[in-house]
Structure formats: C-alpha cells, structure tokens
Motif scaffolding. Structure first.
Motif, PDB file in Angstrom:
ATOM      1  N   ASP A   1     -15.386 -32.304 -17.612  1.00 29.91           N
ATOM      2  CA  ASP A   1     -15.810 -33.009 -18.503  1.00 29.91           C
ATOM      3  C   ASP A   1     -16.478 -34.467 -18.350  1.00 29.91           C
ATOM      4  OD1 ASP A   1     -13.580 -31.551 -19.787  1.00 29.91           O
ATOM      5  OD2 ASP A   1     -11.648 -33.838 -20.090  1.00 29.91           O
ATOM      6  N   LEU A   2     -16.318 -34.952 -17.361  1.00 27.13           N
ATOM      7  CA  LEU A   2     -17.653 -36.184 -17.042  1.00 27.13           C
ATOM      8  C   LEU A   2     -18.521 -34.945 -16.358  1.00 27.13           C
ATOM      9  CD1 LEU A   2     -15.741 -38.560 -14.487  1.00 27.13           C
ATOM     10  CD2 LEU A   2     -16.578 -39.068 -16.761  1.00 27.13           C
TER      11      LEU A   2
ATOM     12  N   TRP B   1     -22.994 -38.760 -13.383  1.00 26.62           N
ATOM     13  CA  TRP B   1     -21.827 -39.790 -12.398  1.00 26.62           C
ATOM     14  C   TRP B   1     -21.536 -39.319 -11.301  1.00 26.62           C
ATOM     15  CZ3 TRP B   1     -16.740 -38.750 -10.696  1.00 26.62           C
ATOM     16  CH2 TRP B   1     -15.927 -37.677 -10.485  1.00 26.62           C
TER      17      TRP B   1
ATOM     18  N   LEU C   1     -14.615 -44.101 -13.381  1.00 24.46           N
ATOM     19  CA  LEU C   1     -14.862 -43.410 -14.383  1.00 24.46           C
ATOM     20  C   LEU C   1     -13.736 -42.111 -14.765  1.00 24.46           C
ATOM     21  CD1 LEU C   1     -19.013 -42.315 -14.121  1.00 24.46           C
ATOM     22  CD2 LEU C   1     -17.266 -43.819 -15.880  1.00 24.46           C
TER      23      LEU C   1
ATOM     24  N   ILE D   1     -12.115 -38.281 -22.319  1.00 23.07           N
ATOM     25  CA  ILE D   1     -13.681 -38.297 -22.580  1.00 23.07           C
ATOM     26  C   ILE D   1     -14.265 -38.865 -23.989  1.00 23.07           C
ATOM     27  CG2 ILE D   1     -14.176 -35.703 -23.102  1.00 23.07           C
ATOM     28  CD1 ILE D   1     -15.844 -37.551 -20.466  1.00 23.07           C
TER      29      ILE D   1
ATOM     30  N   GLU E   1     -20.493 -34.026 -18.981  1.00 21.91           N
ATOM     31  CA  GLU E   1     -21.048 -35.328 -20.456  1.00 21.91           C
ATOM     32  C   GLU E   1     -21.309 -36.291 -19.855  1.00 21.91           C
ATOM     33  OE1 GLU E   1     -20.555 -34.880 -23.962  1.00 21.91           O
ATOM     34  OE2 GLU E   1     -19.158 -33.278 -23.813  1.00 21.91           O
TER      35      GLU E   1
ATOM     36  N   LEU F   1     -14.067 -42.601 -23.841  1.00 16.90           N
ATOM     37  CA  LEU F   1     -15.197 -42.303 -22.288  1.00 16.90           C
ATOM     38  C   LEU F   1     -16.084 -43.002 -23.216  1.00 16.90           C
ATOM     39  CD1 LEU F   1     -14.884 -44.023 -19.819  1.00 16.90           C
ATOM     40  CD2 LEU F   1     -15.748 -41.466 -19.394  1.00 16.90           C
TER      41      LEU F   1
ATOM     42  N   CYS G   1     -10.929 -34.120 -15.668  1.00 21.52           N
ATOM     43  CA  CYS G   1     -11.230 -35.567 -16.206  1.00 21.52           C
ATOM     44  C   CYS G   1     -12.738 -34.917 -15.485  1.00 21.52           C
ATOM     45  CB  CYS G   1     -10.767 -36.531 -15.650  1.00 21.52           C
ATOM     46  SG  CYS G   1      -9.164 -36.579 -16.207  1.00 21.52           S
TER      47      CYS G   1
ATOM     48  N   THR H   1     -11.503 -41.833 -18.058  1.00 19.57           N
ATOM     49  CA  THR H   1     -11.355 -40.444 -18.376  1.00 19.57           C
ATOM     50  C   THR H   1      -9.957 -40.374 -18.600  1.00 19.57           C
ATOM     51  OG1 THR H   1     -13.417 -39.857 -17.409  1.00 19.57           O
ATOM     52  CG2 THR H   1     -12.358 -38.417 -18.445  1.00 19.57           C
TER      53      THR H   1
END
Length: 138
Positions: A56-57, A64, A75, A84, A60, A87, A53, A79
């Motif tokens: 992924d954050l 964050w 977040l 993702i 993308e 989200l 996760c 996620t």
C-alpha cells in the motif's frame, strides 16, 4: 486429497462467521472460540498484514522508500494501525515527512485525533519520526 475434502465439507471463509451451531469460525472450519490461533499463526498473519501495508505504501507514497529505516517503520506502523486510507488523511504531516521536515511531521502526528486514541504509541512513533532513532519511552 484430504485438504480438498475438508474445504468441500467445511467451506473456506476468509472472514469470521458463526457456524451452524453459532460458534465463531474462520478459514476452513477453525473454531476460534475453542482453538484460537497459535503464536506461529499470529506471526504469519502479522507478516502478511505488514506485507500488505508495504505494498500500500509503495502504491500510494512511493517516496517512503527514501526514508531511513526507523521512519519507514513509523509509516508501516501507522499504516497497520490506520489502514492506508486513514494514513492518507494526514496530508500535511505526510508532506512534511516527504520534504524532510521531521519535527513538523512529529508535531502533526502528536496533534491528531489518532494520537489521542492510541496514546503512548503515537508519542513513541512521533519521537521516532522526529529523531530518526529508536524510541526510549515505555
């Protein structure tokens, strides 16, 4: 040598499957019906999932990392729950987060279908987003 032998005999599957006698199995012959997972294994899986996760954050939503720790946790939690791709459907909510309008972001979270589906979880996370503090609701 034993591990290689077991993989050769049992196979290695990363997704659950039914073995030759219909038992739900995963990994290298792990009988999920009889053995399940240990508490330690559950935490290892969770740690790996949270690492995914986080990656992924970063990929993308690179902004964050500029959020405080509580809002980053929100977040990550979302996620984990939505994936993702799920989200990223919160476009206006994410825009509000990125611009620091946490009240609007929390409002968007509460107004979503997701909030209806997960109930108290969404309410706690929205409050954490709004205040930047740990949720005190049950």
């Amino acid at each position: 040598a034993l591990v290689q032998q077991m993989v050769r005999h049992e196979g290695l599957r990363t997704k659950p499957y039914r073995d030759s006698v219909g038992v739900l199995t995963i990994g290298v012959g792990r009988n999920l019906e009889a053995n399940g997972l240990s508490i330690d294994e559950c935490y290892i899986l969770l740690s790996n999932d949270l690492d995914r996760c986080e990656r992924d954050l970063h990929r993308e939503l690179p902004w964050w990392t500029g959020l405080d720790g509580i809002r980053q946790r929100v977040l990550l939690d979302m996620t984990f729950n939505l994936g993702i791709s799920g989200l990223l459907k919160f476009r206006r909510t994410l825009e509000a987060m990125e611009s620091g309008d946490y009240a609007l972001a929390a409002q968007g979270m509460r107004a979503s279908l997701w909030a209806k589906q997960v109930g108290a979880r969404a309410q706690r996370l929205a409050e954490m987003m709004r205040t930047g503090r740990e949720a005190v609701t049950p």
